[in-house]
Design a protein around this motif. Structure first.
Motif, mmCIF file in Angstrom:
data_model
loop_
_atom_site.group_PDB
_atom_site.id
_atom_site.type_symbol
_atom_site.label_atom_id
_atom_site.label_comp_id
_atom_site.label_asym_id
_atom_site.label_seq_id
_atom_site.Cartn_x
_atom_site.Cartn_y
_atom_site.Cartn_z
ATOM 1 N N THR A 52 0.634 -1.459 0.061
ATOM 2 C CA THR A 52 -0.297 0.178 -0.093
ATOM 3 C C THR A 52 0.909 0.981 0.071
ATOM 4 O O THR A 52 2.223 1.572 -0.076
ATOM 5 C CB THR A 52 -0.807 0.129 1.289
ATOM 6 O OG1 THR A 52 -0.264 0.133 2.671
ATOM 7 C CG2 THR A 52 -2.000 -0.730 1.379
ATOM 8 N N GLU A 53 0.735 2.183 -0.424
ATOM 9 C CA GLU A 53 0.662 3.958 -0.421
ATOM 10 C C GLU A 53 1.506 4.088 0.960
ATOM 11 O O GLU A 53 2.702 4.284 1.079
ATOM 12 C CB GLU A 53 0.291 5.396 -0.648
ATOM 13 C CG GLU A 53 1.073 6.187 -0.914
ATOM 14 C CD GLU A 53 -0.235 6.973 -1.808
ATOM 15 O OE1 GLU A 53 -0.067 8.380 -1.685
ATOM 16 O OE2 GLU A 53 -1.318 6.256 -2.091
ATOM 17 N N ARG A 54 0.199 3.425 1.903
ATOM 18 C CA ARG A 54 0.527 4.505 3.420
ATOM 19 C C ARG A 54 0.254 2.924 3.906
ATOM 20 O O ARG A 54 0.298 2.069 3.929
ATOM 21 C CB ARG A 54 -0.562 5.216 3.708
ATOM 22 C CG ARG A 54 -0.440 6.681 2.306
ATOM 23 C CD ARG A 54 -1.688 7.037 2.690
ATOM 24 N NE ARG A 54 -2.161 7.207 4.070
ATOM 25 C CZ ARG A 54 -3.615 8.168 4.765
ATOM 26 N NH1 ARG A 54 -4.937 8.892 3.265
ATOM 27 N NH2 ARG A 54 -3.983 8.279 5.937
ATOM 28 N N PRO A 55 1.227 3.569 5.567
ATOM 29 C CA PRO A 55 1.351 1.871 6.180
ATOM 30 C C PRO A 55 0.117 1.609 7.041
ATOM 31 O O PRO A 55 -0.940 2.624 6.569
ATOM 32 C CB PRO A 55 2.083 3.029 7.661
ATOM 33 C CG PRO A 55 2.406 3.946 6.999
ATOM 34 C CD PRO A 55 1.844 4.457 5.467
ATOM 35 N N ILE A 56 0.009 0.334 7.366
ATOM 36 C CA ILE A 56 -1.269 -0.069 7.328
ATOM 37 C C ILE A 56 -1.434 -0.058 8.785
ATOM 38 O O ILE A 56 -0.195 -0.318 9.446
ATOM 39 C CB ILE A 56 -1.562 -1.532 6.833
ATOM 40 C CG1 ILE A 56 -1.484 -1.232 5.199
ATOM 41 C CG2 ILE A 56 -2.693 -2.146 6.636
ATOM 42 C CD1 ILE A 56 -1.367 -3.042 4.329
ATOM 43 N N GLY A 57 -2.746 0.265 9.052
ATOM 44 C CA GLY A 57 -3.006 -0.369 10.927
ATOM 45 C C GLY A 57 -4.331 0.920 10.960
ATOM 46 O O GLY A 57 -5.198 1.253 10.076
ATOM 47 N N GLU A 58 -4.607 0.679 12.266
ATOM 48 C CA GLU A 58 -6.073 0.963 12.388
ATOM 49 C C GLU A 58 -6.070 2.372 12.420
ATOM 50 O O GLU A 58 -4.715 2.811 12.970
ATOM 51 C CB GLU A 58 -6.471 0.790 13.806
ATOM 52 C CG GLU A 58 -8.028 1.136 14.166
ATOM 53 C CD GLU A 58 -7.662 0.584 15.603
ATOM 54 O OE1 GLU A 58 -9.196 0.689 16.191
ATOM 55 O OE2 GLU A 58 -7.629 -0.865 15.796
ATOM 56 N N ALA A 102 -14.518 -16.762 0.847
ATOM 57 C CA ALA A 102 -13.682 -16.375 1.300
ATOM 58 C C ALA A 102 -13.396 -15.401 1.617
ATOM 59 O O ALA A 102 -13.200 -14.204 0.543
ATOM 60 C CB ALA A 102 -11.771 -17.227 1.094
ATOM 61 N N ILE A 103 -13.046 -14.565 2.909
ATOM 62 C CA ILE A 103 -13.136 -12.911 2.943
ATOM 63 C C ILE A 103 -11.987 -12.705 4.392
ATOM 64 O O ILE A 103 -12.274 -13.386 4.784
ATOM 65 C CB ILE A 103 -13.985 -12.061 3.311
ATOM 66 C CG1 ILE A 103 -13.979 -10.501 3.655
ATOM 67 C CG2 ILE A 103 -14.552 -12.963 4.615
ATOM 68 C CD1 ILE A 103 -14.811 -9.907 3.855
ATOM 69 N N ALA A 104 -11.134 -11.856 4.659
ATOM 70 C CA ALA A 104 -10.237 -12.079 5.599
ATOM 71 C C ALA A 104 -9.446 -10.900 5.311
ATOM 72 O O ALA A 104 -10.460 -9.558 4.012
ATOM 73 C CB ALA A 104 -9.070 -12.467 4.930
ATOM 74 N N GLY A 105 -9.722 -9.765 6.479
ATOM 75 C CA GLY A 105 -8.592 -8.382 6.261
ATOM 76 C C GLY A 105 -7.815 -8.089 7.605
ATOM 77 O O GLY A 105 -7.736 -9.178 8.229
ATOM 78 N N THR A 106 -7.507 -6.896 7.527
ATOM 79 C CA THR A 106 -6.426 -6.898 8.772
ATOM 80 C C THR A 106 -7.575 -6.638 10.058
ATOM 81 O O THR A 106 -7.137 -6.781 11.248
ATOM 82 C CB THR A 106 -5.904 -5.384 8.788
ATOM 83 O OG1 THR A 106 -6.432 -4.219 7.938
ATOM 84 C CG2 THR A 106 -5.031 -5.976 7.313
ATOM 85 N N ARG A 107 -8.554 -6.269 9.654
ATOM 86 C CA ARG A 107 -10.044 -6.446 10.852
ATOM 87 C C ARG A 107 -10.907 -7.153 10.141
ATOM 88 O O ARG A 107 -11.282 -6.503 8.898
ATOM 89 C CB ARG A 107 -10.097 -4.672 11.329
ATOM 90 C CG ARG A 107 -8.638 -4.402 12.468
ATOM 91 C CD ARG A 107 -9.299 -3.310 13.099
ATOM 92 N NE ARG A 107 -9.821 -2.017 12.564
ATOM 93 C CZ ARG A 107 -10.768 -1.276 12.786
ATOM 94 N NH1 ARG A 107 -10.869 -1.135 13.864
ATOM 95 N NH2 ARG A 107 -11.302 0.181 11.670
ATOM 96 N N PRO A 108 -11.888 -7.453 10.809
ATOM 97 C CA PRO A 108 -13.376 -7.797 10.118
ATOM 98 C C PRO A 108 -13.712 -6.675 9.188
ATOM 99 O O PRO A 108 -13.263 -5.441 9.898
ATOM 100 C CB PRO A 108 -14.266 -8.384 11.438
ATOM 101 C CG PRO A 108 -12.751 -8.596 12.337
ATOM 102 C CD PRO A 108 -11.603 -7.372 11.973
ATOM 103 N N GLY A 166 4.945 -2.465 7.615
ATOM 104 C CA GLY A 166 3.930 -1.390 7.710
ATOM 105 C C GLY A 166 3.377 -1.488 6.370
ATOM 106 O O GLY A 166 2.274 -1.124 6.441
ATOM 107 N N ARG A 167 3.981 -1.630 5.173
ATOM 108 C CA ARG A 167 3.157 -1.798 3.945
ATOM 109 C C ARG A 167 3.153 -2.668 3.018
ATOM 110 O O ARG A 167 1.646 -2.754 1.832
ATOM 111 C CB ARG A 167 3.730 -0.310 3.083
ATOM 112 C CG ARG A 167 3.833 0.702 3.449
ATOM 113 C CD ARG A 167 4.113 1.903 2.449
ATOM 114 N NE ARG A 167 4.723 3.392 3.238
ATOM 115 C CZ ARG A 167 5.337 3.889 4.339
ATOM 116 N NH1 ARG A 167 6.062 3.423 4.437
ATOM 117 N NH2 ARG A 167 5.084 5.435 4.387
#
Length: 248
Positions: A52-58, A102-108, A166-167
């Motif tokens: 991703t272009e930006r860091p991943i996280g909540e 199937a579905i998956a994510g960094t969060r639901p 991070g990305r």
């Protein structure tokens, strides 16, 4: 009178640099684009990875990965007890349901997106549009969900999307041994501020090869011959078993 304007540049001057190319907000790829089903096929994993272009996280960028298999009709029947015997009762036919989901994510998904956006994008088993013909009622839909989940064909949030550095991210999509041949679609979604801001679609194929393809071809085109062959093989196996046990 002809007037002209001339512009002189210093010798050896370099042209202005080209503008920098924008970094894509989301880049994804698959570990393989073809899954082969053989007679010894026990399942497979498709790895979806990207950046991703930006860091991943909540509170920043988040990622959802959805895989959908070819549609197929399904019939769900309710067993009823009649005179001490269990017989087929009311049935609901679902003309078109995903053979695999199937579905998956960094969060639901329900934590990332508003409910309206989640439902409209079919993100989650409860967001699938399962239209039934025949018997109606939530019990038939619940039974279909349970059957597909038990077979490993519908999977929801079994493992979160993993993030590295991070990305970089990756997710594993488990394909069971009973997976249906056909074209499969994988969609990666980039979520920011509870909105889908980027998406990318990828495809892979599940195909039967070798003896498995030949058996499936006979079963589809000549079902009577296939049935007779199965009966003959079962009879042969029973006869061989009786001979072996008799000798022992």
């Amino acid at each position: 009178m002809l007037l002209g304007a001339w512009l002189a540049a210093p010798a050896g001057a370099q042209p202005p640099p080209a503008p920098a190319r924008a970094v894509p907000a989301l880049v994804t790829e698959l570990s393989q684009r073809r899954v082969e089903i053989t007679t010894g096929f026990t399942g497979a994993d498709i790895l979806v990875f990207g950046s991703t272009e930006r860091p991943i996280g909540e509170g920043s960028d988040e990622v959802l990965v959805v895989a959908v298999g070819p549609p197929q009709p399904m019939v769900v029947r309710r067993k009823v007890r009649l005179l001490g015997f269990w017989v087929n009762g009311p049935a609901a036919t679902f003309p078109e349901v995903p053979g695999f989901y199937a579905i998956a994510g960094t969060r639901p998904a329900w934590q990332m997106l508003p409910e309206e956006a989640r439902q409209s994008n079919r993100l989650g088993l409860d967001a699938l549009p399962l239209r039934a013909v025949g018997a109606q009622g939530p019990a038939f839909r619940a039974a279909l969900l349970e059957l597909k989940k038990d077979a490993g064909l519908w999977v929801e949030d079994v493992a979160p999307v993993a993030v590295t550095g991070g990305r970089l991210f990756h997710a594993r999509l488990p394909l069971p041994a009973t997976v249906t041949p056909g074209a499969y679609r994988v969609e990666a979604l980039l979520v920011r501020d509870r909105r889908i801001v980027a998406r990318q679609e990828l495809e892979f194929d599940v195909v039967r090869v070798g003896a498995a393809a030949g058996i499936a071809n006979v079963a589809d085109r000549r079902p009577m011959l296939y049935g007779m062959a199965c009966i003959a093989l079962a009879a042969l196996a029973g006869w061989l078993g009786s001979v072996l046990f008799r000798r022992s």
